[in-house]
Motif scaffolding. Structure first.
Motif: not given
Lengths: 257, 257, 257, 257, 257
Positions: B8-9, B12, B153, B190, B193-194, B197-198, B201-202, B205
């Protein structure tokens, strides 16, 4: 916990100032606008006044102070003090704890022992201590809510300030002043974002964590006082109280049982 | 689980770099701005310092590492080991498990068996194992919360950085530099956000999923140790423990009953 | 349920295409940008890889397929089949159901009847069927969560793509290309909004609805098998099972009692 | 409740039209763009088709109608009818209620009385009425969820429409048309905001309120039927049922007890 | 609590006006636009009409008034009144409380004492008082929800107004009027943000706090009435009721027991 708090604030503000200074040391002044500070911080507290009674708003500095001054309290040390009191009680009788009162630095433990020494029944001791636990927890969580509200209102007043600045600038559109006008207008949004994300919201989170820690120690203290009062074996008391800690926090034990 | 994490990393970041490179290989440099990296990542951790005790912040890499190194553990294999231990216990007596201790690679199972062999009562074994289960779950969920806060944050400091950049640009409005100034200003948004979200947060989860998996195996292990201690039939133990798995994860059984 | 799903997708995409075509048929090409597709869809799945184990990500098409292929299952028909089996069991004995196995198209019902015929106790039948119900529900809700995460990450990567496009455009500000540059930059936000709101989020909602429907039928089937096994009167079984349906879904009854 | 609903819609739309007309009566046409209406409303329903079965989407007007036609039902009147039936039952026997059936305008009460007259046991009456209560509540809450989803999708498609309009305008940047292009592009966001905030979301709230009201009356009716069936004193029944109302809704009583 | 409310409103509005006036006293007029006021406040109430029955919308001023007029009620004083009534009851008998009715300023206490004097059973007294408690709490929480909805709709109509203004301005793009047009357009967003964040949302929070306070006093009153009715010792009653307060709110006691 205060140390991390101070490190965080210095780091955060340091990075913000550095990041401005890199755009030019002389630019730092551009980022300070007293009326913008007033509208964001003042407006945020104005909403708090509307929502909360006077005493809570005027006491908000106490909640913030707690996030700096709350000590990392060691549950193992609390357990050890309880165990040594239980040994004294076994050796010299419950009433002898009277003489140990001044050694106890944990006020909640002192209250419990005092009640036990005074001969109140275990049910009363437990219920009085539980009310105190609820009161402490209620105070912390109330503080968390108040700081969380400040973290919610601050960006809103940041936006209100920016909207006022934009309308002022647009109503009198002078091409030479657009840039400066928008720059000032954006300052309130910047202030609101900083005080919310670097201060109020993390302080609210911290109060919740402090509460978790203190609740654990108070629960252990309560169980310990009841155990002392019922004359349990100090070794058994120690084992029982250590059970409330995760294994990683328990002291190395050289038990040969 | 680490493989998917790495895929994934790479995917992305690869897509992000590709999408920049398509705008011109020479543009990659435009997207790297060290002060912007500092304000976003530094500011995000500054807020974490304010909210959490020092030890939690300095240990945040451990939570991230867990999301890479947690093994996909096979509950069927865990059940089989328990069943084979229960057969040994039936054949040679509970105390003989002493000799099988070094074969057990699951430390939690080893602890349970050790307590059973040491003759502790089933109630004590269950309560000690349950405290360990709560401690592991608490650690995972604490990690999930910390990573989730970082994910919350990071975009906030992305916006703070962009606001600083915009104010700097606007305060000194030079038509030739507007583009470059805004480009740099947007970089922090930017970045925020990266990494939110990448990554953060994952990862948060993922810690929750890892916790679900581990809780299942620990529950099965607990039930298995109790069953071995009470001398149940290995076949019955196997059937009972397989019940905790969804049918699709159960091995094909050639039962002729 | 698949029909509504297909109607929705055709309607949604049709309206989007129409709305572009009204701006000029030749403009359709402007809205297709392969790298933008890659960054949004690829990035969304990259985050999913980080958060979920490999098998879940590679199996995501199965969750999507379920939202198309899940049949509107009629609980009344399921009840009727149970009732007719109960009549056969009363007439010819429970073991005779062996001969009716091939008529049962509901696999869950077949499993239950098979266990009853094999002489397993009602408690075991109930517990095995309950584990199957939990497994099916767990699978659906896991699918709902995964699709919901895709619906959450897609707009985030839409924004990341737009920020990259904006920085590229701004860093090299050419007045003639501003429009085209921004147009391309906005495409990723558009893609993210469409796939999230027209596909992933509604599919996640649909899996939850499918789960509700299937849980109802499985509950009814479980109660029916237990009732057949305990030899209840077919008429009573029918009345009891119909109770689980809202009145509007019950068949018209010509009861003359 | 329909009256407030109609007042709200007229007031809301009136203010919107007024606010446009103040900018110039001839501007009203600018705000009507059929393709924009299609993409917002059509897209919103497209997502609903993807998420919900055909029957629910095609029946959405029924949920909206309920928010207009649900009567403000008076619980006191319902109680009085139950009390007068209980008096009749006491005077002339339970079976005599047969003759009062046509006076009962509350269908749920009629069903309950009919079952009581038919001699069904209180347990069966209660369970059948409870299933009906759950069914009505389920229908209302399902409607609330569907309308809430429409309120969530509408702004999303408003934004999708605006993004399409912006890309169209930017891809073909003609300084003379920028204004008109952006104006049209913004219309979809405006439409989405209006239908979500003035219609779908408040209608969803209203269905929840209607459900609360109806649940209260149905609960009272259920208790009343059981009380009639068990032959309780009408005065006691009245007192008991009035207890379910807040004091402000209870009728002035001139009790001289 | 009204004082803090008024301070907050004056402070908030004062800061907003000051912050405009600093941009030029003559600019204050720019910020007042009657149609913008209408669309934001009118539209917000229009949505409330759609969602709530007529009576609730027309009574919304009552909920707002409560947030100003609710007195800081002192639970200690309430306890003292209960204790002095219990002393009278002990001295002169329960029926003698009849003569003390006019001294009781707390209507809820008066109702309870009246019922006790009238000889109703403790169960009935408790159940009637509990229904009253639920009714008061229900009213407060309903008010909180309604004010919260206003706080949610206000920014939405602020945005709707701004979109209308933008479309009007863009449709007729006159470079000389862009600034003024946008300034007016932004006013509705500003109004929505202010009335939501300085008024509706904090008022909603305040109603929740008022409810917490009142619930505490009503609970204490209920327990007190029951205790008086059962003839408990006034000293015991006092101790028991003080237990419901956190230690910080309890009066200094000079108990020598």
């Amino acid at each position: 916990m205060g140390l991390a708090n101070i490190i965080g604030l210095c780091l955060g503000w340091g990075l913000i100032i550095m990041s401005i200074a890199l755009g030019g040391i002389d630019k730092l002044g551009t980022f300070i606008d007293i009326p913008s500070v007033f509208i964001v911080i003042g407006g945020t507290f104005a909403s708090l006044f509307v929502a909360y009674p006077l005493a809570s708003v005027l006491g908000v500095h106490k909640f913030i102070l707690v996030s700096f001054t709350a000590k990392d309290r060691d549950p193992v040390q609390a357990i050890e003090q309880i165990v040594s009191l239980s040994e004294a009680a076994r050796r010299e009788g419950l009433l002898s704890l009277e003489n140990h009162m001044e050694e106890i630095d944990n006020k909640f433990l002192a209250t419990g022992i005092r009640m036990a020494v005074d001969g109140m029944s275990p049910e009363v001791v437990e219920s009085v201590m539980n009310i105190e636990i609820d009161a402490v927890s209620g105070r912390h969580l109330y503080g968390k809510t108040v700081l969380g509200k400040l973290g919610q209102y601050a960006p809103a007043f940041g936006m209100i300030g920016t909207l006022i600045g934009l309308v002022l600038m647009l109503a009198d559109l002078d091409p030479d002043k657009i840039g400066a006008g928008m720059a000032v207008a954006l300052l309130t949004t910047l202030y609101g974002a900083i005080i919310s994300n670097l201060m109020f919201l993390p302080w609210a989170d911290k109060l919740a964590l402090i509460n978790d820690d203190e609740m654990q120690i108070m629960e252990i203290t309560l169980k310990g006082v009841i155990a002392i009062q019922s004359g349990e074996n100090p070794r058994v008391i120690k084992q029982k109280l250590l059970m409330y800690l995760p294994p990683s926090k328990r002291p190395e034990e050289n038990e040969e049982a």
